[in-house]
Structure formats: C-alpha cells, structure tokens
Design an enzyme around this catalytic site. Structure first.
Site, PDB file in Angstrom:
ATOM      1  CG  PHE A 142      10.685   2.425  10.943  1.00 24.47           C
ATOM      2  CD1 PHE A 142      10.910   1.556   9.944  1.00 24.47           C
ATOM      3  CD2 PHE A 142       9.309   3.258  10.921  1.00 24.47           C
ATOM      4  CE1 PHE A 142       9.998   0.972   9.404  1.00 24.47           C
ATOM      5  CE2 PHE A 142       8.432   1.825  10.216  1.00 24.47           C
ATOM      6  CZ  PHE A 142       8.483   1.703   9.471  1.00 24.47           C
ATOM      7  CE  LYS A 187      15.103   3.064   6.469  1.00 28.39           C
ATOM      8  NZ  LYS A 187      14.509   2.252   7.016  1.00 28.39           N
ATOM      9  NE  ARG A 217      -0.066   1.803   5.115  1.00 34.85           N
ATOM     10  CZ  ARG A 217       0.585   0.993   4.422  1.00 34.85           C
ATOM     11  NH1 ARG A 217       1.952   1.121   3.841  1.00 34.85           N
ATOM     12  NH2 ARG A 217       0.475  -0.456   4.920  1.00 34.85           N
ATOM     13  CE  LYS A 223      -2.657  -2.603   2.931  1.00 36.56           C
ATOM     14  NZ  LYS A 223      -3.475  -2.740   4.453  1.00 36.56           N
ATOM     15  N   GLY A 224       2.346   1.470   0.633  1.00 30.96           N
ATOM     16  CA  GLY A 224       2.728   2.081   0.594  1.00 30.96           C
ATOM     17  C   GLY A 224       2.717   3.239  -0.610  1.00 30.96           C
ATOM     18  CD  GLU A 251       8.882  -0.324  -2.776  1.00 29.34           C
ATOM     19  OE1 GLU A 251       7.615  -0.375  -2.166  1.00 29.34           O
ATOM     20  OE2 GLU A 251       8.972  -1.897  -2.398  1.00 29.34           O
ATOM     21  CG  ASP A 252       6.874   2.331  -0.037  1.00 29.77           C
ATOM     22  OD1 ASP A 252       7.764   1.184  -0.006  1.00 29.77           O
ATOM     23  OD2 ASP A 252       6.303   1.846   1.636  1.00 29.77           O
ATOM     24  CG  ASP A 299       3.217   0.768   7.290  1.00 32.90           C
ATOM     25  OD1 ASP A 299       3.738   0.432   6.511  1.00 32.90           O
ATOM     26  OD2 ASP A 299       2.670  -0.213   8.425  1.00 32.90           O
ATOM     27  CG  ASP A 349      14.834  -0.490   4.743  1.00 31.48           C
ATOM     28  OD1 ASP A 349      16.364  -0.235   5.173  1.00 31.48           O
ATOM     29  OD2 ASP A 349      14.800  -1.224   5.480  1.00 31.48           O
TER      30      ASP A 349
HETATM   31  P1  IMP Z   1      13.000  -4.022   1.349  1.00 30.20           P
HETATM   32  O1  IMP Z   1      12.477  -5.424   1.141  1.00 30.20           O
HETATM   33  O2  IMP Z   1      13.954  -4.141   2.866  1.00 30.20           O
HETATM   34  O3  IMP Z   1      13.929  -3.241   0.600  1.00 30.20           O
HETATM   35  O4  IMP Z   1      12.635  -3.220   2.152  1.00 30.20           O
HETATM   36  C1  IMP Z   1      10.569  -2.536   1.441  1.00 30.20           C
HETATM   37  C2  IMP Z   1      10.087  -2.371   2.438  1.00 30.20           C
HETATM   38  O5  IMP Z   1       9.556  -2.897   3.832  1.00 30.20           O
HETATM   39  C3  IMP Z   1       9.141  -1.307   1.638  1.00 30.20           C
HETATM   40  O6  IMP Z   1       8.315  -1.108   0.723  1.00 30.20           O
HETATM   41  C4  IMP Z   1       8.052  -1.068   2.882  1.00 30.20           C
HETATM   42  O7  IMP Z   1       7.055  -1.293   3.289  1.00 30.20           O
HETATM   43  C5  IMP Z   1       9.417  -1.441   4.402  1.00 30.20           C
HETATM   44  N1  IMP Z   1      10.104  -0.295   4.609  1.00 30.20           N
HETATM   45  C6  IMP Z   1      11.576  -0.562   4.809  1.00 30.20           C
HETATM   46  N2  IMP Z   1      11.762   0.666   5.813  1.00 30.20           N
HETATM   47  C7  IMP Z   1      11.209   1.697   5.790  1.00 30.20           C
HETATM   48  C8  IMP Z   1      11.112   2.510   6.544  1.00 30.20           C
HETATM   49  O8  IMP Z   1      11.604   3.409   6.993  1.00 30.20           O
HETATM   50  N3  IMP Z   1       9.524   2.540   6.895  1.00 30.20           N
HETATM   51  C9  IMP Z   1       8.424   2.244   6.624  1.00 30.20           C
HETATM   52  N4  IMP Z   1       8.484   1.310   5.559  1.00 30.20           N
HETATM   53  C10 IMP Z   1       9.822   0.765   5.568  1.00 30.20           C
END
Ligand code: IMP
Length: 181
Positions: free
Chosen positions: A151, A130, A164, A42-43, A98-99, A158, A102
C-alpha cells in the site's frame, strides 16, 4: 507524517524526471491534435498538474471524481460518480490521468462510461501500476512506474484522506492500516 512511512519507493526527483519523459511521449503521440486531459480526483491531482505543466503544447483539462465502495485499502468495483465532467467529450481526444491502477475495476468502469460518450479516442495514463493485483484486463497506454503489491501513499495518494501532500511515493507502515481492521 513521515514517521508513518516504512520507506520511500519513488523520490521527488525520480517522479519529476519520469513525468517529463511521459510529457514528451504524449506530446509526440498527440502532435497536431487537440487534447483533453481528464484527471480523476483526488489522487491524480498532483500528477496531473505536473504532467500538464511539463507539456509545451496547449491542453484542455477537466476532472471527474469517483468513489468505490469497500474497505479503505480495497476496491470493490462498485463505482459511484461523485463529480462528472463539466464538458462533453464527444469527438474529442481524451487522455484519462489516474494515480494508480490496482485491481483495475475503477478504471474499467470509467472507460466503459466514457467510451459510450463517443470520444474520438480514449487513452489512459497512470502514474503507478500495481500489475500483480490486476483482476481485469485493461489497455493502459502510459505507465509512470510499476510498483510492488504494497500500500503506497504520497504525491496524491492517500490512506484515509491523509498523506496526499507527501512529495514522494512511500510505503505505508502496515501497522497503520492493520490497527484499524
Ligand atoms: P482499483 O479499482 O483497484 O484499480 O483501485 C484504484 C483506486 O484505488 C486508485 O485510484 C486509488 O485511489 C486506490 N488505491 C489502490 N491502491 C492504492 C494504494 O496502494 N495506495 C493508495 N490508494 C490506492
């Protein structure tokens, strides 16, 4: 809600200004080509709406929802598809929106999955990056902002499904998520 925010990282105005610039860049790069924008629920919803609305060209849109198992502030890399795309992407120019990237594990999985469906091209546009936390090497074509290893919440992002609807990107007070560990 705002009392849970330690500080505002990116204001509403900064978000909208950067999004307009990204829209111009994407329009130029896809000039003369049909474009399918895929938002990850949803992000990415807020970003996807503002980004496509800032474009002065036709685009098709579709959504996909994935969830990753693991503690609420960590990604595990084990991804489950909760909602797949409605339409085929074979032969299409696809831009994933994508939001935040990370660790990159979620996106790596999605890129692998969608690449196997034979799109004409597949690119990624993320609002936030990030970099410090990246575990896998990923090609990211468009980045809104690089953010520090904290975070963040708001503008689609969220913590436990809330925050959100904040209009800015803020840093969540660590005591909010530390108290639940
Ligand atoms: P990744 O697989 O670690 O890259 O994580 C991606 C997903 O984790 C993102 O699409 C977010 O939904 C969630 N996420 C990662 N870091 C944050 C943050 O700082 N705040 C909120 N959601 C996050």
């Amino acid at each position: 809600m705002r009392e849970d925010v330690a500080r505002i990282l990116i204001s509403e105005e900064e978000l909208q200004q950067r999004i307009r610039a990204l829209a111009r860049q994407i329009e130029a790069d896809y000039a003369g080509k049909p474009l399918l924008v895929v938002g990850l629920l949803k992000g990415a919803v807020n970003f996807m709406v503002d980004l496509t609305r800032a474009m002065q060209r036709p685009v098709a849109i579709d959504f996909m929802a994935v969830s990753s198992y693991g503690a609420s502030t960590e990604s595990s890399g084990i991804v489950r598809i909760e909602k797949d795309l409605n339409d085929s992407i074979e032969g299409k120019h696809v831009l994933i929106v994508e939001d935040i990237v990370d660790t990159g594990l979620t996106l790596k999985y999605i890129l692998g999955l969608l690449n196997r469906r034979g799109p004409a091209s597949l690119r990624v546009c993320t609002l936030l990056n990030k970099q410090e936390r990246r575990l896998v090497d990923l090609p990211i074509d468009y980045i809104g902002f690089d953010v520090p290893n904290e975070f963040v919440i708001g503008y689609g992002l969220d913590y436990n499904q809330i925050y959100r609807n904040l209009p800015f990107i803020g840093v969540l007070k660590p005591e909010i998520y530390m108290s639940e560990k």
